[in-house]
Structures are given as C-alpha cells and as structure tokens.
Write an enzyme that holds these catalytic residues in place. Structure first.
Site, PDB file in Angstrom:
ATOM      1  N   CYS A   2      11.546   0.457  -0.629  1.00  0.00           N
ATOM      2  CA  CYS A   2      12.829   0.739   0.016  1.00  0.00           C
ATOM      3  C   CYS A   2      12.745   2.113   0.677  1.00  0.00           C
ATOM      4  O   CYS A   2      12.223   3.063   0.102  1.00  0.00           O
ATOM      5  CB  CYS A   2      14.016   0.737  -0.928  1.00  0.00           C
ATOM      6  SG  CYS A   2      14.338  -0.834  -1.702  1.00  0.00           S
ATOM      7  N   ARG A  27       7.746   0.636   3.640  1.00  0.00           N
ATOM      8  CA  ARG A  27       8.236   0.685   2.258  1.00  0.00           C
ATOM      9  C   ARG A  27       8.964  -0.591   1.837  1.00  0.00           C
ATOM     10  O   ARG A  27       9.323  -0.741   0.663  1.00  0.00           O
ATOM     11  CB  ARG A  27       9.214   1.850   2.100  1.00  0.00           C
ATOM     12  CG  ARG A  27       8.523   3.175   2.082  1.00  0.00           C
ATOM     13  CD  ARG A  27       9.542   4.274   2.071  1.00  0.00           C
ATOM     14  NE  ARG A  27       8.908   5.495   1.658  1.00  0.00           N
ATOM     15  CZ  ARG A  27       8.941   5.981   0.425  1.00  0.00           C
ATOM     16  NH1 ARG A  27       9.617   5.366  -0.516  1.00  0.00           N
ATOM     17  NH2 ARG A  27       8.318   7.088   0.126  1.00  0.00           N
ATOM     18  N   TRP A  74      13.108  -3.495  -0.076  1.00  0.00           N
ATOM     19  CA  TRP A  74      12.150  -4.328  -0.801  1.00  0.00           C
ATOM     20  C   TRP A  74      12.935  -4.848  -2.008  1.00  0.00           C
ATOM     21  O   TRP A  74      13.315  -4.067  -2.891  1.00  0.00           O
ATOM     22  CB  TRP A  74      10.938  -3.502  -1.255  1.00  0.00           C
ATOM     23  CG  TRP A  74       9.880  -4.349  -1.894  1.00  0.00           C
ATOM     24  CD1 TRP A  74       8.931  -5.093  -1.271  1.00  0.00           C
ATOM     25  CD2 TRP A  74       9.662  -4.532  -3.295  1.00  0.00           C
ATOM     26  NE1 TRP A  74       8.148  -5.728  -2.188  1.00  0.00           N
ATOM     27  CE2 TRP A  74       8.574  -5.406  -3.440  1.00  0.00           C
ATOM     28  CE3 TRP A  74      10.290  -4.063  -4.443  1.00  0.00           C
ATOM     29  CZ2 TRP A  74       8.090  -5.811  -4.679  1.00  0.00           C
ATOM     30  CZ3 TRP A  74       9.813  -4.457  -5.691  1.00  0.00           C
ATOM     31  CH2 TRP A  74       8.712  -5.322  -5.794  1.00  0.00           C
ATOM     32  N   ASN A  98      17.184   3.592  -3.346  1.00  0.00           N
ATOM     33  CA  ASN A  98      15.800   3.227  -3.621  1.00  0.00           C
ATOM     34  C   ASN A  98      15.591   3.447  -5.109  1.00  0.00           C
ATOM     35  O   ASN A  98      15.853   4.535  -5.610  1.00  0.00           O
ATOM     36  CB  ASN A  98      14.854   4.111  -2.789  1.00  0.00           C
ATOM     37  CG  ASN A  98      13.409   4.029  -3.256  1.00  0.00           C
ATOM     38  OD1 ASN A  98      13.020   3.068  -3.900  1.00  0.00           O
ATOM     39  ND2 ASN A  98      12.626   5.040  -2.925  1.00  0.00           N
ATOM     40  N   GLY A  99      15.135   2.397  -5.837  1.00  0.00           N
ATOM     41  CA  GLY A  99      14.923   2.534  -7.275  1.00  0.00           C
ATOM     42  C   GLY A  99      15.543   1.349  -8.000  1.00  0.00           C
ATOM     43  O   GLY A  99      15.855   0.331  -7.381  1.00  0.00           O
ATOM     44  N   GLU A 480     -11.866  -5.218  -5.627  1.00  0.00           N
ATOM     45  CA  GLU A 480     -11.158  -4.679  -4.460  1.00  0.00           C
ATOM     46  C   GLU A 480     -11.270  -5.649  -3.266  1.00  0.00           C
ATOM     47  O   GLU A 480     -10.293  -5.868  -2.547  1.00  0.00           O
ATOM     48  CB  GLU A 480     -11.728  -3.294  -4.117  1.00  0.00           C
ATOM     49  CG  GLU A 480     -11.266  -2.690  -2.803  1.00  0.00           C
ATOM     50  CD  GLU A 480      -9.770  -2.441  -2.684  1.00  0.00           C
ATOM     51  OE1 GLU A 480      -9.037  -2.663  -3.661  1.00  0.00           O
ATOM     52  OE2 GLU A 480      -9.338  -2.065  -1.584  1.00  0.00           O
ATOM     53  N   LYS A 484      -8.048  -7.263  -1.430  1.00  0.00           N
ATOM     54  CA  LYS A 484      -7.777  -7.135   0.014  1.00  0.00           C
ATOM     55  C   LYS A 484      -7.549  -8.516   0.619  1.00  0.00           C
ATOM     56  O   LYS A 484      -6.618  -8.710   1.384  1.00  0.00           O
ATOM     57  CB  LYS A 484      -8.955  -6.472   0.760  1.00  0.00           C
ATOM     58  CG  LYS A 484      -9.113  -4.986   0.674  1.00  0.00           C
ATOM     59  CD  LYS A 484      -8.035  -4.156   1.289  1.00  0.00           C
ATOM     60  CE  LYS A 484      -6.924  -3.907   0.318  1.00  0.00           C
ATOM     61  NZ  LYS A 484      -7.000  -2.745  -0.528  1.00  0.00           N
ATOM     62  N   GLU A 487      -4.169 -10.198  -0.612  1.00  0.00           N
ATOM     63  CA  GLU A 487      -2.885  -9.611  -0.233  1.00  0.00           C
ATOM     64  C   GLU A 487      -2.557  -9.789   1.245  1.00  0.00           C
ATOM     65  O   GLU A 487      -1.395  -9.856   1.597  1.00  0.00           O
ATOM     66  CB  GLU A 487      -2.752  -8.154  -0.675  1.00  0.00           C
ATOM     67  CG  GLU A 487      -3.596  -7.155   0.043  1.00  0.00           C
ATOM     68  CD  GLU A 487      -3.445  -5.747  -0.519  1.00  0.00           C
ATOM     69  OE1 GLU A 487      -2.338  -5.337  -0.851  1.00  0.00           O
ATOM     70  OE2 GLU A 487      -4.482  -5.050  -0.604  1.00  0.00           O
ATOM     71  N   HIS A 503     -19.935 -17.376 -17.932  1.00  0.00           N
ATOM     72  CA  HIS A 503     -19.025 -17.471 -19.082  1.00  0.00           C
ATOM     73  C   HIS A 503     -17.724 -18.170 -18.715  1.00  0.00           C
ATOM     74  O   HIS A 503     -16.726 -18.038 -19.420  1.00  0.00           O
ATOM     75  CB  HIS A 503     -18.749 -16.076 -19.650  1.00  0.00           C
ATOM     76  CG  HIS A 503     -19.997 -15.416 -20.160  1.00  0.00           C
ATOM     77  ND1 HIS A 503     -20.653 -15.858 -21.286  1.00  0.00           N
ATOM     78  CD2 HIS A 503     -20.739 -14.399 -19.666  1.00  0.00           C
ATOM     79  CE1 HIS A 503     -21.742 -15.115 -21.476  1.00  0.00           C
ATOM     80  NE2 HIS A 503     -21.812 -14.226 -20.488  1.00  0.00           N
ATOM     81  N   LYS A 603       4.564  -0.713   0.583  1.00  0.00           N
ATOM     82  CA  LYS A 603       3.750   0.460   0.292  1.00  0.00           C
ATOM     83  C   LYS A 603       4.599   1.349  -0.611  1.00  0.00           C
ATOM     84  O   LYS A 603       5.822   1.279  -0.531  1.00  0.00           O
ATOM     85  CB  LYS A 603       3.473   1.160   1.624  1.00  0.00           C
ATOM     86  CG  LYS A 603       2.361   2.139   1.595  1.00  0.00           C
ATOM     87  CD  LYS A 603       1.117   1.561   2.208  1.00  0.00           C
ATOM     88  CE  LYS A 603      -0.015   2.519   2.168  1.00  0.00           C
ATOM     89  NZ  LYS A 603      -1.287   1.825   1.975  1.00  0.00           N
TER      90      LYS A 603
HETATM   91  C1  F6R Z   1      -3.583  -2.569  -2.320  1.00  0.00           C
HETATM   92  C2  F6R Z   1      -2.724  -1.423  -2.490  1.00  0.00           C
HETATM   93  C3  F6R Z   1      -2.089  -1.209  -3.803  1.00  0.00           C
HETATM   94  C4  F6R Z   1      -2.017   0.287  -4.138  1.00  0.00           C
HETATM   95  C5  F6R Z   1      -1.220   0.495  -5.432  1.00  0.00           C
HETATM   96  C6  F6R Z   1      -1.182   1.950  -5.853  1.00  0.00           C
HETATM   97  O1  F6R Z   1      -4.143  -2.622  -1.044  1.00  0.00           O
HETATM   98  O2  F6R Z   1      -2.503  -0.664  -1.580  1.00  0.00           O
HETATM   99  O3  F6R Z   1      -2.724  -1.928  -4.805  1.00  0.00           O
HETATM  100  O4  F6R Z   1      -3.312   0.774  -4.270  1.00  0.00           O
HETATM  101  O5  F6R Z   1       0.092   0.034  -5.250  1.00  0.00           O
HETATM  102  O6  F6R Z   1      -0.563   2.742  -4.899  1.00  0.00           O
HETATM  103  P1  F6R Z   1      -0.779   4.304  -4.864  1.00  0.00           P
HETATM  104  O7  F6R Z   1      -2.197   4.559  -4.564  1.00  0.00           O
HETATM  105  O8  F6R Z   1       0.145   4.786  -3.787  1.00  0.00           O
HETATM  106  O9  F6R Z   1      -0.395   4.826  -6.215  1.00  0.00           O
END
Ligand code: F6R
Length: 608
Positions: A2, A27, A74, A98-99, A480, A484, A487, A503, A603
C-alpha cells in the site's frame, strides 16, 4: 505494501497526487483512490485495479481541491473492489492506511454497538469511525487523532483529511514507513522518498509513534507523548529516487541489465583497489575476532542471498551460521549466545517480519548488521551497522539487481570475517577480491546470452511446471531461479538440492518437466552431472547452465546448454543469477503476464 500520499498547496492536488501514486504503484495495485476537499466538502474518486483505471475516471470526473490524500492498495482485509478502496470516509473524515489493524474486529463490534454503520470490509474503516467519534465529542482534529491512536493495535501509516479544514493534513505512523516533504507554499506526505521525488528533495521521516501536522506553510511533529519535537529535513540524492525505465520495456529488464554497473559500484565501496583488500568499518572487521557464530534473517529473495552467504561464512571464515526466514525466526524461541552477530538482509529495509526480527535481536543485546538497499529505511535507522547495497531504486516487483548487490556485499563481509578471524591469509584475500572485481565483466558476458535465452523461454512457456536443481551455492540459486519463474510467469516451479532429487521429486520427472541444472565447473560439478544423468535417464528435459569448462565435461543428452565464461567459484552465484532472471523474464514476456507488477504481489511487504 500500500502506498499513501498527501498534498496541501495552492493548485489542485489531483495531478501531484496521481503522479506520486504512480511512483508508489509498485507497493500495491489492487485498487486506488483520491480524496480532496471541494469548497470544504469531501470529494472522492476510487477505482478497482491498476492506477490507470482511477486515472480514466478522473479524466471524466476531475477533482479540483487543493488539498488531498491518495492511496494505492494491496488488499489485506476485504476483497479488492471499489467499496474497499481507500480513502475511507466517515462523517467528514477521510483516511488512507498502510498496515494492519489487528484488533479491528473488537473495535468494529464496539463501534457497531454504539450505532456506527460500516460500508466496507476493511480493517481501516474502524479508524475513520474512531476519529469521527472523537470529533463528535467536540475535539479538534489533532486531539481527535491523538485520542484515537492508542486504541489501535498493529501497524500503520495513516493520513487524514477533514471536511471544513482546507489547510490541514494529519499523518501518523507506527511500524509502517511515512515521510513528509517540504515545498514553498505547499507540503507533501508519502510512504517514501520515491513518491515525493518530483515535488521535493527535502524530506523528513516520521519516527515510530510520531504524529505530523501539515499545513501549506509548515510541518510539525508530535511524539508519542504529545510533545512537540524538532526534526531537521534531509536532502535526498537524485540517484536514490530515479524511477525511469530508461528505454527498456519493463523495469525488470532495465534492472537486470544494470547489474554489471551496480554490482561493480557495490563491490567498489567495500574494496581498497590499491591493496586489493576489503575495507569495512574498522570495528566490524576487527570485531570478527570475537564472533563465533552468525545468524542471518531475511525474507524471499533476500533470504536466498543469505543462504548463499552461509556457504561463504563457513568456507572463508570458519563461522557457524544459523539462518531462518524472518516470519519464522521472530516467533521461534531463539537463544542468543554471547559472541554472535545478527545479520539482516533486505532490499526495502521495511519488510515487517525482518524488521520485527531485527528489533527482537537488538532487544536481546545482539550486535546487529543490516545489508540494505534503502539507506533511509526503518531498518537502517534501527541497525547499529548498515552495509549499503548500491543497487539504486528497484521498481520491478521481482527482485533482481538488489539480489546480486546483496550477494556482493555479503561476499565482502565473509572475506572481512575470514581475515578478521585469521582463517584467510592476505594472499587469499587478494585472490578473492580480484574474483569479485571481475564479476561485472562476467555479468556482461552473461547478458549476451539473452537471444538464446529468449528462444529457450518458449520451451518453458509451454510447460506447466519446472524444476531447478543445483548443489552448494547453486542450491539456493535454484530456489531463487524457481521463485523468479513462478512469481512473474505463474508457472509452478520448485528449487531442489540436486542430491535430494532421488528422495522424492524424481518421481515427477517426465518429458513434460523442464529441469534447469545450475552447474558451474566447481568441486560439486561431477556430482551434479550424475544427478543430471539420472534425470536424462528418465526422459527428463534438462537445460544445463554451466561455464566453458563445464560444457566441455558435461555428458551429452541435455535439451539445451547455456554457456558462461569460466570464473572463480566465489563469482559464480552472482553471475549465474543472470540467466535465471532472463529465463523468467522472457518466459513472462511470451506468456504476456504483467511482469513488473505480477498478480497478488507488492514490493515492500510492510504487513505480516
Ligand atoms: C522476490 C522478492 C521478494 C523479496 C522479499 C523481501 O522477487 O522480491 O521475495 O525479496 O519480499 O523483501 P526485502 O528484501 O525488501 O526485505
């Protein structure tokens, strides 16, 4: 998670609010809304989905007030629909939030029994009702907000607008970030400096518990006890807030291609070029003599960076490492021993679980070091030592350049630890530092594989599932790579330690499952090749990502091979990350997903 904004000035608030919301859309993008005052009365426009829907609505029904608040959501409580979009308004009070208000159910019940009528399913609406209740008792807006705040449990950044008050915005924060910006005859409020960048470079962050009172001419701060506090504005550098696509189709593409430069500059700040030695804060390097254990805590991609660093701290510094995702760490009964160092990794520096874990570690008397990309973040202010990553603003929701800059920083820290503890000699340090120094060059070669990766992506795009495998530091890299892919393409993907296949997951292997094998020619290469053979023997389709030497040694039978230059072991995870990012990016391009703003994500995860 948010984004919130506020504006009070002489000209209509709509345009600057919309512009600030665009910069905050990363966000959250479930809905958006703006409220202003027109002839003293509240006027609101809200729309479900991306900000462009709100923009279209405003094109037909503009808002003309010179004071306003805005929000990009969000969804946490209540579906993403127009009814639940912020700002929420009750009896002349509008609020954006936000929260999460954790006690919203009790508050809603209490308010309802006092006659309040709710129109949304959100936790936020209770806030507007509580403030309105105080106003009805005869309080002025500032007192009404102050009297209401102690009733809220959970986290919040809030901005309020009041009918009849054309020169007053009120903001408050607990747990979620909030900044104010200074102009001439106009003032601003926003979730971060990025939101306010086109308006001002002079900003101030609220401390936890602060209330801010904003008029056209001044900004004041009250602390949790209601006392006035002075805070000096900070100047924000252009590089901290630049959010242009720079000619690329997507932020993610731009951020992938920036890696040779930003990783190079991140490494440069920790390396003394003349002596090829690591330079870190003196007390940090020397302090490693007394450290016997490291704990690492982070979420998501940052957690995978930590998993890779675990191998480095063990190998180069002989340190025991404990690592956990922050959402688990904060609720485990962790015992902190003397001599341990707590490391936290975060791009945003605002992730709720990582921040809470950091505060917990500090409360237990731990030495805290944070690896952070946003220098002005809440975590930066809560840490004893901050190791900045110089990735610059990362706007694509899927983390790319922040990840490799975290790896670069952690590699430098592990080398410093190794030297500080006497595990590495000066010569070892020089050769490891040189290996890091060559990373940008290897990365540039990795990016040249893009056309080939684009072709391969069509094979992944045709699949419903994918498996990523690797050993050693390539195991977290497999995690990772899978993250990627899932997501941004919504293809189900799993990362596995290659040795674990037999396993259980080997049961999945068939002609329809692409298996991405990450295998530079390191000490684990032959073992990984055996695991790859086991997949090929079962008609599995493997895509091998290796280096030149590895390609010459690999057994035949792979569906495709991506070949990177030969490079030292320390450099490999940073460089091998790039083809994985490009594979996810090009698969998403082919599938036509919204890869900078994938569904359900945001994000900066500022809620639990
Ligand atoms: C995946 C991604 C998330 C962040 C996670 C932590 O591509 O971006 O998994 O890595 O939400 O976020 P930060 O690094 O901002 O604490």
């Amino acid at each position: 998670m948010c984004g919130i904004v506020g504006f009070v000035g002489q000209a209509p608030a709509m345009a600057p609010l919309l512009d600030a919301l665009k910069r905050l859309e990363y966000r959250g993008y479930d809905s958006a809304g703006i409220a202003t005052l027109e002839r003293g009365r509240l006027a609101r426009r809200r729309a479900v989905g991306k900000l462009k829907n709100l923009e279209s609505k405003l094109a037909y029904e503009p808002l003309v007030g010179c004071i306003g608040i805005g929000h990009t959501r969000w969804a946490t409580h209540g579906r993403p629909n127009e009814k639940n979009a912020h700002p929420h308004a009750v009896d002349g009070v509008a609020v954006v939030h936000n929260g999460i208000i954790e006690n919203h159910r009790e508050l809603r019940k209490e308010l309802k029994s006092n006659g309040a009528r709710f129109t949304t399913d959100t936790d936020t609406e209770v806030i507007a009702h509580l403030v309105s209740q105080q106003l009805n008792k005869g309080y002025e807006p500032i007192e009404a907000v102050r009297a209401m705040l102690p009733r809220l449990q959970g986290t919040f950044a809030l901005a309020f607008l009041f009918e009849g008050y054309e020169d007053l915005l009120i903001g408050a924060r607990k747990g979620s970030p909030l900044a104010v910006g200074y102009g001439t005859g106009e003032m601003y409020l926003g979730s971060d400096a990025i939101a306010l960048a086109p308006l001002t470079r002079s900003i101030n962050y609220l401390e936890d518990g602060d209330i801010t009172v904003i008029t056209r001419q001044r900004i004041e701060f009250l602390n949790a006890e209601g006392g006035r506090v002075q805070r000096s504005p900070a100047k924000i550098a252009n590089t901290d807030v630049s959010v242009q696509k720079g000619g690329y189709r997507h932020f993610m593409a731009k951020e992938i291609h920036e890696q040779p430069r930003v990783v190079g500059q991140t490494i440069a700040q920790y390396v003394d070029v003349g002596s090829a030695a690591i330079k870190m804060a003196e007390d940090l390097s020397a302090g490693f003599r007394d450290v016997n254990r490291v704990s690492i805590t982070a979420c998501g991609t940052a957690f995978y960076a930590g998993l890779i660093a675990r191998y480095w701290f063990e190998r180069y510094a002989g340190l025991a490492v404990e690592i956990d995702v922050a959402s688990e760490f904060r609720y485990r009964n962790v015992t902190f021993a003397p001599g341990s160092l707590a490391i936290f990794i975060s791009q945003s520096g605002e992730t709720a679980d990582t921040l809470a874990s950091l505060e917990f570690a500090r409360a237990q008397g731990q030495r805290v070091v944070s690896v952070l990309n946003v220098a002005s973040s809440t975590m930066a202010r809560a840490s004893q030592i901050v190791l900045p990553t110089l990735a610059g603003p990362e706007i694509g929701v899927a983390s790319t350049k922040a990840f490799t800059c975290q790896l670069a920083t952690l590699a430098c820290l592990a080398i410093a630890a190794g030297r500080g503890r006497g595990v590495l000699s000066a010569d070892d340090e020089i050769s490891l530092v040189r290996a890091l120094g060559d990373v940008p060059r290897y990365m540039t070669s990795a990016l040249e594989l893009e056309p080939k990766i684009h072709q391969l992506a069509s094979r992944i795009a045709a699949s419903r599932n994918a498996l990523f495998i690797g050993r050693g530091t390539n195991y977290p890299l497999a995690l990772e790579g899978a993250l990627k892919l899932k997501e941004i393409t919504y293809i189900h993907a799993e990362g596995y330690a290659a040795g674990e296949l037999k396993h259980g997951p080997i049961a999945l292997i068939d002609r329809d499952l692409p298996v991405i094998v990450i295998a530079p020619s390191d000490v684990m290469f032959e073992k990984t090749m055996s695991n790859m053979q086991e997949v090929i023997a079962r008609e599995g389709r493997t895509i091998l990502i290796t280096d030149r030497n590895g390609a010459s040694l690999a057994p035949p039978g792979s569906w495709a091979t991506l070949v990177l230059p030969d490079m030292p072991t320390l450099a490999a995870p940073l460089v091998f990350a790039l083809p994985l990012q490009l594979l996810a990016y090009h698969t998403a391009l082919l599938l036509g997903t919204d890869l900078d703003q994938p569904r359900n994500l945001a994000k900066s995860v500022t809620v639990e």
